[in-house]
Design an enzyme around this catalytic site. Structure first.
Site, PDB file in Angstrom:
ATOM      1  N   GLU A  94      -9.263 -22.729  17.776  1.00  0.00           N
ATOM      2  CA  GLU A  94     -10.539 -22.589  18.473  1.00  0.00           C
ATOM      3  C   GLU A  94     -11.276 -21.315  18.031  1.00  0.00           C
ATOM      4  OE1 GLU A  94     -11.325 -24.650  21.016  1.00  0.00           O
ATOM      5  OE2 GLU A  94     -13.161 -23.635  21.600  1.00  0.00           O
ATOM      6  N   ASP A 118       0.623  -9.365   3.779  1.00  0.00           N
ATOM      7  CA  ASP A 118      -0.695  -9.074   4.367  1.00  0.00           C
ATOM      8  C   ASP A 118      -1.890  -9.433   3.474  1.00  0.00           C
ATOM      9  OD1 ASP A 118       0.693  -8.126   6.505  1.00  0.00           O
ATOM     10  OD2 ASP A 118       0.097  -6.027   6.292  1.00  0.00           O
ATOM     11  N   GLN A 160       7.386 -14.799   9.846  1.00  0.00           N
ATOM     12  CA  GLN A 160       6.445 -14.927   8.715  1.00  0.00           C
ATOM     13  C   GLN A 160       6.928 -14.212   7.466  1.00  0.00           C
ATOM     14  OE1 GLN A 160       2.218 -14.227  10.673  1.00  0.00           O
ATOM     15  NE2 GLN A 160       3.900 -13.441  11.885  1.00  0.00           N
ATOM     16  N   ASN A 211       0.794  -1.224   0.000  1.00  0.00           N
ATOM     17  CA  ASN A 211       0.000   0.000   0.000  1.00  0.00           C
ATOM     18  C   ASN A 211       0.836   1.289   0.000  1.00  0.00           C
ATOM     19  OD1 ASN A 211      -1.903   2.058   1.015  1.00  0.00           O
ATOM     20  ND2 ASN A 211      -3.279   0.279   0.991  1.00  0.00           N
ATOM     21  N   MET A 251       0.990 -11.697  11.925  1.00  0.00           N
ATOM     22  CA  MET A 251       1.063 -10.352  11.340  1.00  0.00           C
ATOM     23  C   MET A 251      -0.219 -10.006  10.589  1.00  0.00           C
ATOM     24  SD  MET A 251       4.891  -9.575  10.059  1.00  0.00           S
ATOM     25  CE  MET A 251       6.049  -8.829  11.183  1.00  0.00           C
ATOM     26  N   GLY A 252      -0.280  -8.788  10.128  1.00  0.00           N
ATOM     27  CA  GLY A 252      -1.469  -8.266   9.447  1.00  0.00           C
ATOM     28  C   GLY A 252      -1.807  -6.963  10.133  1.00  0.00           C
ATOM     29  N   ARG A 278      -2.723 -26.317  27.992  1.00  0.00           N
ATOM     30  CA  ARG A 278      -2.656 -24.854  28.063  1.00  0.00           C
ATOM     31  C   ARG A 278      -3.537 -24.176  26.999  1.00  0.00           C
ATOM     32  NH1 ARG A 278       3.832 -24.482  29.226  1.00  0.00           N
ATOM     33  NH2 ARG A 278       3.624 -24.120  31.456  1.00  0.00           N
TER      34      ARG A 278
END
Ligand code: F6P
Length: 327
Positions: free
Chosen positions: A192, A132, A259, A107, A174-175, A167
């Site tokens: 989940e 992204d 990433q 962008n 990211m994003g 746990r």
């Protein structure tokens, strides 16, 4: 009819993305096929301002298709936001007799290109390179596929230890302003829940869901959080959830810049090759100030103005499916 294109410059800018090198290779080789001279600019707009241009031939892009990062280097350039910076950049392009530019980035890169090309009348074509996947005018951006594969691999590993210790893990991906990485990672890793900026999800709903899971004797859980999520990042959310519901021992993992690195997936290499090729042929055919993209598996060209301002929504169907499959 614009000036005939004979000498072009190519650069990578903004956050790097796996597959940028494959796009560069395609640009240089397609240009060579059409007898165009290509200059690579180092460090994006910073290098354009400082005159860091280097002639690139076919062999200069050998052995890079599989490499992550960008051999041209990249930068975010506050100087290019100033008229003085853009004037210096224009002087460099003029000194190297450049007729057209190919910008590989996201962008911010295209926002700069849109302003600049109007000021100096040099045509630009953009190639979407950002993990992204948040650009309107392309179904996928270069680097997104590799990034989600990296994220899913990381979550699979977290799943092992979450299971062993019973746990609850909040995993941040990211994003900056978008949930594409989080949504795909969540679906692909069987999480989940997925918290993304595009959807106003209440923490109460998440806590209810976790409570229901606990009643069903669910021993561990994984929640994926996009870094740009409105309720805060994974650390903030984990804290709030833990205060309201301390059934699970709660941990946070932030995958972060992992990433952005690594060898690009085959999907990203093919996408980058197609877009690099299309950008050069588009420039020769007279396209100006547009971003090359892939929509429904066909190359398209979208005006920069639309690519940077129009919203690319996450698919509601996917959000709904992710919820249903996580019950
Ligand atoms: O735009 C790509 C991106 O990786 C975002 O997901 C992230 O918020 C940002 O870049 C991080 O940028 P930097 O590496 O400059 O900190």
């Amino acid at each position: 009819m614009g000036k005939e294109i004979k000498r072009i410059a190519v650069f990578t800018s903004g956050g790097d993305a796996p597959g940028m090198n494959a796009a560069l290779r395609a640009v240089v080789r397609t240009s060579a096929f059409h007898d165009l001279h290509v200059h690579g600019i180092s460090r994006g707009y910073e290098g354009m301002i400082d005159g860091e241009f280097k002639r690139m031939e076919i062999r200069d892009v050998g052995n890079i298709i599989h490499r992550g990062g960008t051999v041209l280097k990249t930068a975010r350039s506050p100087r290019f936001l100033t008229p003085e910076g853009r004037k210096a950049a224009h002087e460099s392009l003029t000194a190297f007799d450049i007729d057209g530019c190919i910008a590989i980035g996201g962008n911010g890169t295209f926002t700069g290109a849109e302003i600049f090309s109007k000021e100096c009348n040099i045509p630009f074509i953009g190639i979407p390179g950002t993990i992204d996947n948040d650009l309107y005018g392309t179904d996928y951006t270069i680097g997104f596929d590799t990034a989600i594969n990296t994220a899913v691999e990381a979550v699979d590993k977290i799943r092992d230890t979450a299971d062993s210790h019973n746990r609850l893990f909040f995993v941040e991906v990211m994003g900056r302003n978008s949930g594409f990485i989080a949504l795909s990672t969540g679906i692909g890793s069987g999480a989940e829940s997925v918290l993304i900026p595009e959807v106003d999800a209440s923490l109460d709903a998440l806590i209810d869901k976790l409570k229901k899971g606990a009643r069903r004797k669910k021993l561990f859980s994984i929640v994926i959080v996009a870094e740009g999520n409105k309720e805060g990042g994974a650390t903030t959310i984990a804290q709030k959830v833990q205060e309201a519901f301390d059934y699970y021992d709660t941990k946070v993992a932030i995958i972060g810049h992992l990433q952005r690195g690594g060898s690009p997936s085959c999907f990203d290499r093919v996408l980058a090759s197609r877009l690099g090729f299309a950008a050069v042929e588009g420039l020769i055919a007279g396209k100006r100030n547009v971003m090359a993209g892939i929509v429904n598996n066909k190359v398209t060209f979208t005006p920069f103005q639309d690519a940077i301002t129009k919203e690319k929504p996450v698919e509601d169907d996917l959000v709904r499916m992710a919820e249903i499959l996580a019950i």
